[in-house]
Design an enzyme around this catalytic site. Structure first.
Site, PDB file in Angstrom:
ATOM      1  N   ASN A 294      49.476  26.471  44.200  1.00  0.00           N
ATOM      2  CA  ASN A 294      49.943  25.238  44.808  1.00  0.00           C
ATOM      3  C   ASN A 294      50.278  24.191  43.741  1.00  0.00           C
ATOM      4  O   ASN A 294      50.141  24.432  42.549  1.00  0.00           O
ATOM      5  CB  ASN A 294      48.895  24.730  45.803  1.00  0.00           C
ATOM      6  CG  ASN A 294      49.514  24.028  46.992  1.00  0.00           C
ATOM      7  OD1 ASN A 294      50.496  23.310  46.865  1.00  0.00           O
ATOM      8  ND2 ASN A 294      48.938  24.249  48.166  1.00  0.00           N
TER       9      ASN A 294
ATOM     10  N   HIS B 169      35.631  23.376  22.693  1.00  0.00           N
ATOM     11  CA  HIS B 169      35.386  22.962  21.314  1.00  0.00           C
ATOM     12  C   HIS B 169      33.904  23.129  21.009  1.00  0.00           C
ATOM     13  O   HIS B 169      33.066  22.969  21.899  1.00  0.00           O
ATOM     14  CB  HIS B 169      35.782  21.494  21.123  1.00  0.00           C
ATOM     15  CG  HIS B 169      37.224  21.237  21.404  1.00  0.00           C
ATOM     16  ND1 HIS B 169      38.218  21.453  20.481  1.00  0.00           N
ATOM     17  CD2 HIS B 169      37.854  20.797  22.521  1.00  0.00           C
ATOM     18  CE1 HIS B 169      39.381  21.159  21.017  1.00  0.00           C
ATOM     19  NE2 HIS B 169      39.190  20.757  22.262  1.00  0.00           N
TER      20      HIS B 169
ATOM     21  N   LYS C 133      29.877  29.480  35.476  1.00  0.00           N
ATOM     22  CA  LYS C 133      29.265  30.814  35.417  1.00  0.00           C
ATOM     23  C   LYS C 133      30.017  31.753  36.341  1.00  0.00           C
ATOM     24  O   LYS C 133      30.640  31.324  37.316  1.00  0.00           O
ATOM     25  CB  LYS C 133      27.795  30.739  35.832  1.00  0.00           C
ATOM     26  CG  LYS C 133      26.963  29.911  34.878  1.00  0.00           C
ATOM     27  CD  LYS C 133      25.514  29.869  35.271  1.00  0.00           C
ATOM     28  CE  LYS C 133      24.781  29.044  34.232  1.00  0.00           C
ATOM     29  NZ  LYS C 133      23.443  28.732  34.555  1.00  0.00           N
TER      30      LYS C 133
ATOM     31  N   LYS D 255      27.144  30.739  50.342  1.00  0.00           N
ATOM     32  CA  LYS D 255      26.882  31.768  51.333  1.00  0.00           C
ATOM     33  C   LYS D 255      27.617  33.055  50.953  1.00  0.00           C
ATOM     34  O   LYS D 255      28.563  33.053  50.182  1.00  0.00           O
ATOM     35  CB  LYS D 255      27.276  31.334  52.736  1.00  0.00           C
ATOM     36  CG  LYS D 255      28.765  31.215  52.985  1.00  0.00           C
ATOM     37  CD  LYS D 255      28.995  30.777  54.430  1.00  0.00           C
ATOM     38  CE  LYS D 255      30.390  31.090  54.886  1.00  0.00           C
ATOM     39  NZ  LYS D 255      30.582  30.835  56.293  1.00  0.00           N
TER      40      LYS D 255
END
Length: 186
Positions: A87, A117, A166, A183
Site C-alpha cells: 500500500n 548502527h 523479534k 493470539k
C-alpha cells in the site's frame, strides 16, 4: 569471508562509512534516488511495476501491486513474490535484504528496516545490516515497523503500529511496542 562490500552488508558485517568500497554502495543509492521520482510519479499499477522493476533489477510479477509513493534507499536487495500488495507510503531500507514471499499484504506507511548502527558511539557511523523475511500470506498492518533480522511467519498478522524486533512464528497475531503475542490463528 567475502571482501565484497555488498556481501558484507548482506551477512551482517560491520561496514564503516569510510570503507574504501563504500563508494560502490553510494553509487547504487544515487542511481536509486534518481529513479525514485519517476516511480512515484507513476499513474498506474502497471507503470509502477515497470519503474520498480528497474530499481530492484528484476521483473515485478504482474500479479503484484505497489501503490506509490514507495521509498527505498537502495532497492537492489528487494525480492517480491507473486500476488504481493504494498500500500501507499511504505519505506524499504534493504541493504540487508528484504524478501516478501507470495501473497504478502503490506499496509500503508509500513517500514521494513534492515539497517542499523552500532551502539558504541565510536563506531556509530557504520552499518550493521540483517535481512527481513516476510513469509507467505503474512499481513503487515498500517504503520508497523519491522526491524533488522526479523522473520514474520507464514499466515501471521502484525497489528497496525507495531514495532517488531523479534521473529514472529507462523499463524499468530502480534502487536504493540515492542510487538508481543496476541493470539494464535490456528
Amino acid at each position: 569471508m567475502s571482501t565484497d562490500i555488498f556481501d558484507r552488508l548482506k551477512v551482517g558485517d560491520i561496514v564503516h562509512l569510510n570503507d574504501p568500497d563504500w563508494i560502490k554502495v553510494m553509487d547504487v543509492c544515487t542511481r536509486t534516488l534518481a529513479l525514485q521520482p519517476a516511480l512515484n510519479a507513476s499513474t498506474s499499477v502497471e507503470e509502477t511495476r515497470t519503474k520498480l522493476s528497474e530499481i530492484i533489477g528484476t521483473d515485478v510479477d504482474p500479479s503484484t501491486a505497489v501503490f506509490v509513493p514507495f521509498y527505498t534507499n537502495f532497492g537492489c536487495f528487494i525480492i517480491l513474490g507473486k500476488n504481493v500488495f504494498i500500500n501507499h507510503a511504505c519505506t524499504f531500507l534493504d541493504m540487508g535484504g528484504i524478501t516478501l514471499q507470495d501473497d504478502v499484504l503490506i499496509g500503508p506507511k509500513v517500514n521494513l528496516i534492515t539497517e542499523n548502527h552500532p551502539l558504541d558511539p565510536a563506531n556509530r557511523r557504520a552499518l550493521i545490516c540483517k535481512p527481513i523475511l516476510i513469509k507467505k500470506n503474512a499481513w503487515i498492518g498500517a504503520g508497523a515497523t519491522i526491524l533488522p533480522g526479523v522473520t514474520v511467519g507464514e499466515n501471521s498478522v502484525v497489528a497496525a503500529g507495531a514495532v517488531v524486533s523479534k521473529d514472529v512464528p507462523d499463524n499468530v497475531v502480534v502487536g504493540g511496542v515492542p510487538a508481543k503475542f496476541i493470539k494464535s490463528l490456528v
